[in-house]
Design an enzyme around this catalytic site. Structure first.
Site, mmCIF file in Angstrom:
data_model
loop_
_atom_site.group_PDB
_atom_site.id
_atom_site.type_symbol
_atom_site.label_atom_id
_atom_site.label_comp_id
_atom_site.label_asym_id
_atom_site.label_seq_id
_atom_site.Cartn_x
_atom_site.Cartn_y
_atom_site.Cartn_z
ATOM 1 N N SER A 61 40.623 41.345 38.300
ATOM 2 C CA SER A 61 41.615 41.731 39.312
ATOM 3 C C SER A 61 43.016 41.958 38.760
ATOM 4 O O SER A 61 43.882 42.475 39.475
ATOM 5 C CB SER A 61 41.667 40.673 40.419
ATOM 6 O OG SER A 61 40.528 40.762 41.240
ATOM 7 N N LYS A 64 44.248 45.402 39.135
ATOM 8 C CA LYS A 64 44.819 45.878 40.397
ATOM 9 C C LYS A 64 46.310 46.183 40.256
ATOM 10 O O LYS A 64 46.839 47.043 40.970
ATOM 11 C CB LYS A 64 44.581 44.845 41.493
ATOM 12 C CG LYS A 64 43.107 44.620 41.803
ATOM 13 C CD LYS A 64 42.891 43.423 42.706
ATOM 14 C CE LYS A 64 41.406 43.179 42.941
ATOM 15 N NZ LYS A 64 41.140 41.969 43.743
ATOM 16 N N TYR A 189 36.138 51.409 40.339
ATOM 17 C CA TYR A 189 36.597 50.034 40.559
ATOM 18 C C TYR A 189 35.855 49.048 39.653
ATOM 19 O O TYR A 189 36.467 48.172 39.036
ATOM 20 C CB TYR A 189 36.419 49.656 42.026
ATOM 21 C CG TYR A 189 36.831 48.240 42.336
ATOM 22 C CD1 TYR A 189 38.179 47.868 42.339
ATOM 23 C CD2 TYR A 189 35.882 47.258 42.607
ATOM 24 C CE1 TYR A 189 38.563 46.559 42.618
ATOM 25 C CE2 TYR A 189 36.262 45.953 42.880
ATOM 26 C CZ TYR A 189 37.599 45.613 42.887
ATOM 27 O OH TYR A 189 37.973 44.318 43.152
ATOM 28 N N TYR A 241 45.903 35.486 45.324
ATOM 29 C CA TYR A 241 45.037 35.381 46.483
ATOM 30 C C TYR A 241 45.650 34.455 47.537
ATOM 31 O O TYR A 241 46.847 34.499 47.782
ATOM 32 C CB TYR A 241 43.633 34.933 46.065
ATOM 33 C CG TYR A 241 43.028 35.767 44.968
ATOM 34 C CD1 TYR A 241 42.936 37.157 45.096
ATOM 35 C CD2 TYR A 241 42.545 35.202 43.791
ATOM 36 C CE1 TYR A 241 42.385 37.941 44.099
ATOM 37 C CE2 TYR A 241 41.981 35.982 42.794
ATOM 38 C CZ TYR A 241 41.903 37.344 42.949
ATOM 39 O OH TYR A 241 41.356 38.117 41.960
ATOM 40 N N VAL A 259 39.218 36.862 38.023
ATOM 41 C CA VAL A 259 38.155 35.857 37.938
ATOM 42 C C VAL A 259 37.541 35.777 36.545
ATOM 43 O O VAL A 259 36.694 34.917 36.300
ATOM 44 C CB VAL A 259 37.058 36.090 38.999
ATOM 45 C CG1 VAL A 259 37.615 35.893 40.392
ATOM 46 C CG2 VAL A 259 36.416 37.461 38.841
#
Length: 305
Positions: A61, A64, A189, A241, A259
């Site tokens: 992530s 992102k 992705y 998060y 992660v």
């Protein structure tokens, strides 16, 4: 500085014992949960490191952050945030509930899975392969590492087990958030999450953001100041998060976790920081990495507050 970092790594290794590696993606489950490392790149070009900083991991992530920069460059901020919100969430990073209950039915922010998938759908490219090549080329540029590539085993593992992400994507297709072919968007992705690097690579991304879009090692501007500021703000409010508020209080600088165990951090005007510790807490953040960053922030007075 090196002695300080070595001490901080050893002080915080104990927290890796309470975490678990991300076994829901089978390839990530092979990581050594005891690993913990850090790399710092200052805006003056100095670099310091300690612990297991040479271990390679998929950025997951953290990617992102990179795709949000590209999406804004391609479309402008107004269009991007018409499709994706900029609000924090109290739900898990792969939650679908907010897509159904919020009005308009768009992802809350670009740092959760639904928002990141929607963001990827906005990146220009002539087909899925060309779109990903643009992401990879940009990643190589902002890390100063021309050899960065994907981990093919992790990519295939992501694709095979990515049913929750497919559910998110197809829901967004049904509401008009995603306008492109869903499988093309998902393939990009999965590949971006499988980009493999080290603490140094993500620290350098942090350094570019800390330097408001200028590569500290060359002086070249690659993103406008306003893009760097938007990305840092969303990292601070949403990047960890549903633990983003906790991280803002305890660490006090923009961060983005993955992660795979990585955490990218940007101390504005000072340094970029890359941390790796694959043992994760219940929120999906590196258990040892969070503690390491908290202690480092106190020692160097990094908090922006």
């Amino acid at each position: 500085m090196k002695r300080l970092l070595e001490g901080l790594v050893e002080n915080n290794r104990v927290y890796t014992a309470g975490g678990k590696v991300a076994s829901y993606i089978p390839e990530l489950g092979k990581a050594n949960k005891d690993s913990l490392g850090i790399w710092i790149t200052t805006l003056q070009g100095e670099e310091y490191f300690a612990g297991d900083f040479e271990e390679r991991f998929t950025i997951q992530s953290i990617s992102k952050v990179i795709t949000l920069m590209l999406a804004i460059l391609d479309n402008g901020k107004e269009y991007v945030f018409k499709k994706v919100g900029m609000e924090a969430t109290a739900d898990a990073f792969n939650s679908i509930i907010n897509l159904e209950t919020k009005n308009p039915q768009r992802p809350l922010n670009p740092m959760i899975n639904s928002g990141a998938i929607a963001t990827v759908s906005l990146i220009a490219g002539d087909g899925r392969d060309n779109t990903f090549e643009r992401i990879l080329k940009f990643t190589r540029k902002i890390t100063g590492n021309p050899d960065i590539n994907i981990n093919e085993d992790v990519y295939h593992s992501e694709s095979i087990t990515g049913d929750r992400n497919r559910a998110l994507a197809y829901f967004m297709k049904s509401t008009g958030v995603i306008e492109n072919d869903v499988e093309d968007v998902l393939d990009v992705y999965f590949k971006q999450c499988s980009i493999e690097g080290t603490c140094k690579d993500i620290a350098r991304v942090g350094a570019v953001l800390a330097n408001n879009g200028v590569l500290p090692w060359s002086g070249e501007r690659i993103i406008p100041v306003y893009v760097a500021r938007i990305v840092k703000t969303i990292m601070l409010t949403c990047g960890m998060y549903d633990a983003s508020g906790d991280a803002a209080v305890k660490i006090g600088i923009p961060c983005k976790s993955g992660v795979g165990g990585g955490i990218l951090a940007a101390a504005p005007g000072r340094m970029g920081i890359g941390v790796f510790g694959p043992a994760l807490d219940q929120k999906g953040n590196s258990s040892g990495g969070m503690r390491l960053l908290e202690e480092l922030s106190k020692e160097l007075d990094l908090s922006i507050f």
